[in-house]
Design a protein around this motif. Structure first.
Motif, PDB file in Angstrom:
ATOM      1  N   PRO A   1       0.491 -31.007  22.763  1.00  0.00           N
ATOM      2  CA  PRO A   1       0.515 -29.993  23.829  1.00  0.00           C
ATOM      3  C   PRO A   1      -0.329 -28.782  23.419  1.00  0.00           C
ATOM      4  O   PRO A   1      -0.270 -28.325  22.287  1.00  0.00           O
ATOM      5  N   GLY A   2      -1.136 -28.315  24.344  1.00  0.00           N
ATOM      6  CA  GLY A   2      -1.994 -27.172  24.059  1.00  0.00           C
ATOM      7  C   GLY A   2      -3.340 -27.537  23.464  1.00  0.00           C
ATOM      8  O   GLY A   2      -4.169 -26.659  23.220  1.00  0.00           O
ATOM      9  N   PHE A   3      -3.580 -28.842  23.257  1.00  0.00           N
ATOM     10  CA  PHE A   3      -4.883 -29.252  22.709  1.00  0.00           C
ATOM     11  C   PHE A   3      -6.007 -28.853  23.651  1.00  0.00           C
ATOM     12  O   PHE A   3      -5.889 -28.940  24.875  1.00  0.00           O
ATOM     13  N   HIS A   4      -7.136 -28.426  23.061  1.00  0.00           N
ATOM     14  CA  HIS A   4      -8.354 -28.175  23.832  1.00  0.00           C
ATOM     15  C   HIS A   4      -9.542 -28.654  23.016  1.00  0.00           C
ATOM     16  O   HIS A   4      -9.565 -28.483  21.782  1.00  0.00           O
ATOM     17  N   PRO A   5     -10.543 -29.253  23.647  1.00  0.00           N
ATOM     18  CA  PRO A   5     -11.691 -29.805  22.905  1.00  0.00           C
ATOM     19  C   PRO A   5     -12.471 -28.790  22.073  1.00  0.00           C
ATOM     20  O   PRO A   5     -13.210 -29.197  21.166  1.00  0.00           O
ATOM     21  N   ASP A   6     -12.334 -27.503  22.359  1.00  0.00           N
ATOM     22  CA  ASP A   6     -13.032 -26.506  21.546  1.00  0.00           C
ATOM     23  C   ASP A   6     -12.642 -26.579  20.078  1.00  0.00           C
ATOM     24  O   ASP A   6     -13.355 -26.048  19.213  1.00  0.00           O
ATOM     25  N   GLU A   7     -11.520 -27.244  19.789  1.00  0.00           N
ATOM     26  CA  GLU A   7     -11.064 -27.382  18.402  1.00  0.00           C
ATOM     27  C   GLU A   7     -11.968 -28.314  17.594  1.00  0.00           C
ATOM     28  O   GLU A   7     -11.916 -28.315  16.361  1.00  0.00           O
ATOM     29  N   ILE A   8     -12.766 -29.121  18.266  1.00  0.00           N
ATOM     30  CA  ILE A   8     -13.625 -30.102  17.590  1.00  0.00           C
ATOM     31  C   ILE A   8     -15.003 -29.503  17.361  1.00  0.00           C
ATOM     32  O   ILE A   8     -15.625 -28.971  18.283  1.00  0.00           O
ATOM     33  N   GLY A   9     -15.488 -29.596  16.145  1.00  0.00           N
ATOM     34  CA  GLY A   9     -16.862 -29.198  15.868  1.00  0.00           C
ATOM     35  C   GLY A   9     -17.106 -27.706  15.971  1.00  0.00           C
ATOM     36  O   GLY A   9     -16.190 -26.906  16.129  1.00  0.00           O
ATOM     37  N   SER A  10     -18.368 -27.351  15.901  1.00  0.00           N
ATOM     38  CA  SER A  10     -18.790 -25.952  15.891  1.00  0.00           C
ATOM     39  C   SER A  10     -19.944 -25.738  16.863  1.00  0.00           C
ATOM     40  O   SER A  10     -21.005 -26.351  16.724  1.00  0.00           O
ATOM     41  N   THR A  11     -19.722 -24.876  17.836  1.00  0.00           N
ATOM     42  CA  THR A  11     -20.804 -24.535  18.771  1.00  0.00           C
ATOM     43  C   THR A  11     -21.977 -23.910  18.028  1.00  0.00           C
ATOM     44  O   THR A  11     -23.140 -24.204  18.313  1.00  0.00           O
ATOM     45  N   ALA A  12     -21.678 -23.049  17.057  1.00  0.00           N
ATOM     46  CA  ALA A  12     -22.741 -22.383  16.296  1.00  0.00           C
ATOM     47  C   ALA A  12     -23.616 -23.405  15.582  1.00  0.00           C
ATOM     48  O   ALA A  12     -24.852 -23.300  15.584  1.00  0.00           O
ATOM     49  N   GLN A  13     -22.992 -24.393  14.956  1.00  0.00           N
ATOM     50  CA  GLN A  13     -23.756 -25.420  14.258  1.00  0.00           C
ATOM     51  C   GLN A  13     -24.589 -26.243  15.233  1.00  0.00           C
ATOM     52  O   GLN A  13     -25.753 -26.556  14.961  1.00  0.00           O
ATOM     53  N   ALA A  14     -24.003 -26.587  16.388  1.00  0.00           N
ATOM     54  CA  ALA A  14     -24.729 -27.372  17.384  1.00  0.00           C
ATOM     55  C   ALA A  14     -25.940 -26.609  17.902  1.00  0.00           C
ATOM     56  O   ALA A  14     -27.051 -27.147  17.983  1.00  0.00           O
ATOM     57  N   VAL A  15     -25.752 -25.356  18.248  1.00  0.00           N
ATOM     58  CA  VAL A  15     -26.844 -24.540  18.781  1.00  0.00           C
ATOM     59  C   VAL A  15     -27.932 -24.336  17.727  1.00  0.00           C
ATOM     60  O   VAL A  15     -29.128 -24.353  18.031  1.00  0.00           O
ATOM     61  N   ALA A  16     -27.507 -24.162  16.475  1.00  0.00           N
ATOM     62  CA  ALA A  16     -28.480 -23.983  15.392  1.00  0.00           C
ATOM     63  C   ALA A  16     -29.349 -25.224  15.248  1.00  0.00           C
ATOM     64  O   ALA A  16     -30.574 -25.126  15.067  1.00  0.00           O
ATOM     65  N   TYR A  17     -28.737 -26.417  15.350  1.00  0.00           N
ATOM     66  CA  TYR A  17     -29.552 -27.627  15.244  1.00  0.00           C
ATOM     67  C   TYR A  17     -30.492 -27.746  16.437  1.00  0.00           C
ATOM     68  O   TYR A  17     -31.668 -28.084  16.280  1.00  0.00           O
ATOM     69  N   LEU A  18     -29.984 -27.488  17.629  1.00  0.00           N
ATOM     70  CA  LEU A  18     -30.806 -27.631  18.825  1.00  0.00           C
ATOM     71  C   LEU A  18     -31.994 -26.671  18.801  1.00  0.00           C
ATOM     72  O   LEU A  18     -33.039 -26.950  19.395  1.00  0.00           O
ATOM     73  N   ALA A  19     -31.835 -25.552  18.111  1.00  0.00           N
ATOM     74  CA  ALA A  19     -32.942 -24.602  17.990  1.00  0.00           C
ATOM     75  C   ALA A  19     -34.017 -25.108  17.023  1.00  0.00           C
ATOM     76  O   ALA A  19     -35.162 -24.659  17.087  1.00  0.00           O
TER      77      ALA A  19
END
Length: 301
Positions: free
Chosen positions: A274-292
Motif C-alpha cells: 500500500p502506498g507504492f509509487h513507481p517513483d521509488e524505482i531508479g533515478s530520474t537524475a541518472q536517466a536524464v544525465a544519460y540521455l544528455a
C-alpha cells in the motif's frame, strides 16, 4: 505532468528538477555490430537481443491503448505526460523493429515465427473488445491500462539495470549499449505515467493486484520463449545444453551484464505494498544525465 526529481541519487548526478517527457527521434547503425555484442558472453548477448522480438508489438499496443484513453482525460498535466509517453513508446517500437529486420536478419536469425506470436498476443488477445456497450468498453480499457501499469513496473526495473550494467566495462558494442541504455533511461524517465493514468480511472488495489498476477507469469513465459528462440536460432549457442546455458547465465549475472531474474521477480512484492509509487524505482537524475550524453539522443537533438 512533470516527472518528479530525486532527493538523492547514488550516481552523484545533479537533481534535474521537473522533467518534461518527450520523444527523441533517435537512429542507430548496426552494420558493424556483432551478433554476440557483449564479447565473451554469447548467451547474455542473445538474452538481451531477445527483447527486440517482444518489444515492438507490446509498445505499439501501449500507444494504441493510451490513444484510446486520451479523449477521456481532463487533467492537462496528465495529458501532456501521456503524449510524451506515447511519443517515446512509438520511438522505442520503431528502433527495435529496425533491430529485428536489420540486425537479427543480417546475422541469419529469422525473427518471423516469434514476431507472429507477438502479433497474435497483442493484436488479437489483448485487442479492445469489439461491439461492446460503452460502459463495458471503458471497463475493458481500464483493465488494459492496469496491465500496462504492471508491465511498466518491470520496464522500469530493467531500465534501471541498463543504466547500471557493466556492458561498457566488458567492451560491449557501443551502438547496442546506447540502444538499450537510451531505452532504459526513457523507461526510468516515464516510469510513473502508466501507473498515474490507471489511477486516474480508478485507484483500485484489487485491479492493480489482479493485473500484476496476470502480467508476472505471462511476461516471464514470453521472456523464456524469446530466450529459447534466440539460443536455438544462433549456431553457436544452439549447441549448448541446459547445464551450459545455466552456467553462462549465472556467469553473466555475476559479471553485471545480465539482471538476476529472481531479483526482478522478487521486486514484484513492492508493487503490492500500500502506498507504492513507481517513483521509488531508479533515478530520474541518472536517466536524464544519460540521455544528455547518449550519442543517439544527442544526434536526434
Amino acid at each position: 505532468m512533470h516527472v518528479p526529481s530525486d532527493s538523492t541519487d547514488p550516481t552523484g548526478s545533479a537533481d534535474p528538477g521537473p522533467v518534461e517527457i518527450h520523444a527523441r527521434n533517435v537512429a542507430f547503425d548496426w552494420t558493424r555490430s556483432p551478433l554476440h555484442w557483449i564479447p565473451g558472453f554469447p548467451v547474455a548477448s542473445n538474452f538481451v537481443s531477445a527483447f527486440n522480438l517482444m518489444l515492438p508489438e507490446g509498445e505499439r499496443w501501449f500507444v494504441q491503448t493510451f490513444n484510446e484513453a486520451l479523449p477521456l482525460i481532463r487533467d492537462e498535466e496528465l495529458l501532456a505526460a501521456m503524449r510524451g509517453f506515447i511519443g517515446q513508446e512509438a520511438m522505442h517500437a520503431e528502433a527495435h523493429d529496425h533491430v529485428i529486420w536489420e540486425f537479427l536478419d543480417q546475422h541469419g536469425i529469422d525473427p518471423r515465427p516469434f514476431v507472429a506470436q507477438m502479433e497474435w498476443l497483442f493484436r488479437k488477445l489483448l485487442a479492445p473488445k469489439a461491439g461492446t456497450e460503452p460502459a463495458a468498453a471503458q471497463k475493458d480499457l481500464i483493465e488494459r491500462l492496469w496491465l500496462i501499469a504492471a508491465l511498466e513496473h518491470y520496464t522500469a526495473l530493467l531500465g534501471d539495470f541498463a543504466l547500471n550494467s557493466a556492458w561498457v566495462e566488458h567492451a560491449a558494442d557501443p551502438t547496442m549499449v546506447d540502444l538499450y541504455t537510451w531505452h532504459g533511461a526513457e523507461e526510468v524517465e516515464h516510469r510513473a505515467v502508466a501507473h498515474d493514468v490507471a489511477v486516474y480511472f480508478g485507484d483500485s488495489y484489487i485491479r492493480r493486484g489482479r493485473a500484476m498476477l496476470v502480467v508476472l507469469p505471462t511476461l516471464f513465459a514470453v521472456l523464456l520463449r524469446g530466450y529459447r528462440f534466440m539460443q536455438h536460432s544462433d549456431p553457436v549457442t544452439r549447441e549448448y545444453g541446459f547445464v551450459r546455458r545455466q552456467i553462462e547465465y549465472r556467469r553473466a549475472v555475476r559479471a553485471g551484464v545480465l539482471p538476476r531474474l529472481s531479483r526482478i521477480a522478487l521486486a514484484t512484492f513492492s508493487y503490492f505494498r500500500p502506498g507504492f509509487h513507481p517513483d521509488e524505482i531508479g533515478s530520474t537524475a541518472q536517466a536524464v544525465a544519460y540521455l544528455a550524453s547518449s550519442p543517439a539522443a544527442r544526434n536526434a537533438s
